[in-house]
Structures are given as C-alpha cells and as structure tokens.
Design a protein around this motif. Structure first.
Motif, PDB file in Angstrom:
ATOM      1  N   PRO A 113      78.406 -10.263  19.356  1.00  0.00           N
ATOM      2  CA  PRO A 113      78.626  -9.368  20.498  1.00  0.00           C
ATOM      3  C   PRO A 113      80.114  -9.243  20.870  1.00  0.00           C
ATOM      4  O   PRO A 113      80.564  -8.160  21.253  1.00  0.00           O
ATOM      5  CB  PRO A 113      77.840 -10.019  21.640  1.00  0.00           C
ATOM      6  N   LEU A 114      80.863 -10.328  20.715  1.00  0.00           N
ATOM      7  CA  LEU A 114      82.294 -10.266  21.016  1.00  0.00           C
ATOM      8  C   LEU A 114      83.014  -9.368  20.004  1.00  0.00           C
ATOM      9  O   LEU A 114      83.858  -8.546  20.384  1.00  0.00           O
ATOM     10  CB  LEU A 114      82.891 -11.672  21.021  1.00  0.00           C
ATOM     11  N   GLU A 115      82.663  -9.504  18.741  1.00  0.00           N
ATOM     12  CA  GLU A 115      83.258  -8.629  17.718  1.00  0.00           C
ATOM     13  C   GLU A 115      82.902  -7.166  17.989  1.00  0.00           C
ATOM     14  O   GLU A 115      83.758  -6.283  17.854  1.00  0.00           O
ATOM     15  CB  GLU A 115      82.789  -9.036  16.321  1.00  0.00           C
ATOM     16  N   ASP A 116      81.651  -6.909  18.350  1.00  0.00           N
ATOM     17  CA  ASP A 116      81.241  -5.536  18.682  1.00  0.00           C
ATOM     18  C   ASP A 116      82.059  -4.999  19.853  1.00  0.00           C
ATOM     19  O   ASP A 116      82.513  -3.844  19.834  1.00  0.00           O
ATOM     20  CB  ASP A 116      79.749  -5.481  19.032  1.00  0.00           C
ATOM     21  N   TRP A 117      82.236  -5.835  20.876  1.00  0.00           N
ATOM     22  CA  TRP A 117      83.010  -5.430  22.042  1.00  0.00           C
ATOM     23  C   TRP A 117      84.443  -5.088  21.636  1.00  0.00           C
ATOM     24  O   TRP A 117      84.995  -4.070  22.050  1.00  0.00           O
ATOM     25  CB  TRP A 117      83.007  -6.530  23.103  1.00  0.00           C
ATOM     26  N   LEU A 118      85.047  -5.931  20.827  1.00  0.00           N
ATOM     27  CA  LEU A 118      86.443  -5.725  20.453  1.00  0.00           C
ATOM     28  C   LEU A 118      86.630  -4.519  19.528  1.00  0.00           C
ATOM     29  O   LEU A 118      87.671  -3.865  19.568  1.00  0.00           O
ATOM     30  CB  LEU A 118      87.013  -6.994  19.814  1.00  0.00           C
ATOM     31  N   ARG A 119      85.630  -4.208  18.713  1.00  0.00           N
ATOM     32  CA  ARG A 119      85.706  -2.987  17.905  1.00  0.00           C
ATOM     33  C   ARG A 119      85.672  -1.751  18.807  1.00  0.00           C
ATOM     34  O   ARG A 119      86.378  -0.782  18.561  1.00  0.00           O
ATOM     35  CB  ARG A 119      84.560  -2.935  16.894  1.00  0.00           C
ATOM     36  N   ALA A 120      84.858  -1.818  19.851  1.00  0.00           N
ATOM     37  CA  ALA A 120      84.743  -0.685  20.785  1.00  0.00           C
ATOM     38  C   ALA A 120      85.916  -0.639  21.770  1.00  0.00           C
ATOM     39  O   ALA A 120      86.193   0.408  22.342  1.00  0.00           O
ATOM     40  CB  ALA A 120      83.422  -0.765  21.549  1.00  0.00           C
ATOM     41  N   HIS A 121      86.595  -1.780  21.963  1.00  0.00           N
ATOM     42  CA  HIS A 121      87.704  -1.882  22.922  1.00  0.00           C
ATOM     43  C   HIS A 121      88.880  -2.601  22.241  1.00  0.00           C
ATOM     44  O   HIS A 121      89.213  -3.734  22.609  1.00  0.00           O
ATOM     45  CB  HIS A 121      87.268  -2.644  24.177  1.00  0.00           C
ATOM     46  N   PRO A 122      89.514  -1.947  21.268  1.00  0.00           N
ATOM     47  CA  PRO A 122      90.549  -2.621  20.469  1.00  0.00           C
ATOM     48  C   PRO A 122      91.789  -3.044  21.265  1.00  0.00           C
ATOM     49  O   PRO A 122      92.550  -3.897  20.794  1.00  0.00           O
ATOM     50  CB  PRO A 122      90.906  -1.584  19.404  1.00  0.00           C
ATOM     51  N   ASP A 123      91.979  -2.520  22.457  1.00  0.00           N
ATOM     52  CA  ASP A 123      93.140  -2.888  23.265  1.00  0.00           C
ATOM     53  C   ASP A 123      92.862  -4.033  24.235  1.00  0.00           C
ATOM     54  O   ASP A 123      93.722  -4.368  25.054  1.00  0.00           O
ATOM     55  CB  ASP A 123      93.635  -1.667  24.051  1.00  0.00           C
ATOM     56  N   ASP A 124      91.693  -4.641  24.146  1.00  0.00           N
ATOM     57  CA  ASP A 124      91.323  -5.722  25.060  1.00  0.00           C
ATOM     58  C   ASP A 124      91.962  -7.035  24.578  1.00  0.00           C
ATOM     59  O   ASP A 124      91.385  -7.798  23.813  1.00  0.00           O
ATOM     60  CB  ASP A 124      89.799  -5.863  25.128  1.00  0.00           C
ATOM     61  N   ALA A 125      93.174  -7.273  25.042  1.00  0.00           N
ATOM     62  CA  ALA A 125      93.926  -8.464  24.618  1.00  0.00           C
ATOM     63  C   ALA A 125      93.265  -9.754  25.100  1.00  0.00           C
ATOM     64  O   ALA A 125      93.290 -10.773  24.390  1.00  0.00           O
ATOM     65  CB  ALA A 125      95.358  -8.379  25.121  1.00  0.00           C
ATOM     66  N   ASP A 126      92.685  -9.731  26.291  1.00  0.00           N
ATOM     67  CA  ASP A 126      92.023 -10.937  26.803  1.00  0.00           C
ATOM     68  C   ASP A 126      90.827 -11.308  25.934  1.00  0.00           C
ATOM     69  O   ASP A 126      90.620 -12.481  25.603  1.00  0.00           O
ATOM     70  CB  ASP A 126      91.573 -10.748  28.251  1.00  0.00           C
ATOM     71  N   GLY A 127      90.038 -10.313  25.568  1.00  0.00           N
ATOM     72  CA  GLY A 127      88.897 -10.563  24.689  1.00  0.00           C
ATOM     73  C   GLY A 127      89.330 -11.086  23.330  1.00  0.00           C
ATOM     74  O   GLY A 127      88.720 -12.000  22.782  1.00  0.00           O
ATOM     75  N   ALA A 128      90.398 -10.514  22.783  1.00  0.00           N
ATOM     76  CA  ALA A 128      90.914 -10.966  21.487  1.00  0.00           C
ATOM     77  C   ALA A 128      91.417 -12.404  21.576  1.00  0.00           C
ATOM     78  O   ALA A 128      91.194 -13.210  20.664  1.00  0.00           O
ATOM     79  CB  ALA A 128      92.015 -10.038  20.999  1.00  0.00           C
TER      80      ALA A 128
END
Length: 140
Positions: A113-128
C-alpha cells in the motif's frame, strides 16, 4: 554473570576446533564445521538481547510514525486503513523476538500500500522517507 554468553560461545568454538574438527575425515564435514564456527563468532552474544530489544523498539517507533503520517490526512487514512500497533510486553529474548517478527510482518503488510501511495503521489517526500526507514529497519 560468569561465564558470559560470549565466553561460553568462545569455549564451544574451541571445542569444535580442537576436539571435533580433528576427528572429521570428510572435507564436506570440515567445511560445514568451519561455517558453524564462523557464524558463532559473528554474533555479539553478550548484547544480542539488548540489540534485539533496541531494534524492535526502533521498528515499532517507525511504524508509529507511518501510522501518524497516514492518519494525519483523510485520503491517506482511507488508503491505509487501521494500523494496529500493540505495545510489546516482552520480558525475555523469546518475547522480543516474537514482537520483532510481528512488527516485521506489519511492515510486510504495509509496504505494497505504501508503494501504491508513492506511485500515485511521487512528490510525497515524507512517505518516501518513511518507506526508506521501514525498509532499512526491516532488513536488519
């Protein structure tokens, strides 16, 4: 406590080298024995429990950071759902090992789910950054 765990393992390694190894006629058996002795030498036996407790606590803290990040935003909360992180109630190595395994399983369940989130929100530095932290801690 005497002997210390490291002192005990040192003596076991010595017996393996001085008593068992000379009795082995198979090259394969000697090679396996050398591997066992090497593995025994690689662990800091005196601090293994403390290391496990510290690492497990760090893993749970990182998961807590992910939960706080996920629940701070309605869209992330809907994407990740409930993230259950019970407090460890360990009193010995086996207990801490159980919780380490549990939290590693939570990371495994959350990584897709985190990878899915980051693919949909590539600018989310906190998530990365959270992904990096979780992967680093769960690899140990």
């Amino acid at each position: 406590m005497r002997p210390t765990p490291t002192e005990l393992i040192t003596q076991v390694r010595r017996v393996l080298r001085d008593v068992i190894e000379p009795e082995l006629s198979s090259g394969y058996a000697r090679a396996r024995l050398a591997e066992v002795r090497a593995v025994l030498a690689q662990v800091d036996w005196d601090n293994a429990g403390l290391h496990l407790m510290t690492h497990t606590t760090a893993l749970r803290d990182a998961l807590g950071d992910l939960r706080a990040w996920a629940h701070a935003d309605e869209q992330r909360r809907a994407h990740f759902g409930q993230i259950d992180l019970p407090e460890p109630d360990a009193a010995d190595f086996a207990g801490w090992n159980h919780w380490h395994s549990h939290y590693t399983g939570v990371v495994t369940a959350l990584i897709d789910p985190l990878e899915d989130w980051l693919r949909a929100h590539p600018d989310d530095a906190d998530g990365a950054a959270l992904r990096h932290k979780l992967l680093t801690l769960s690899a140990c």
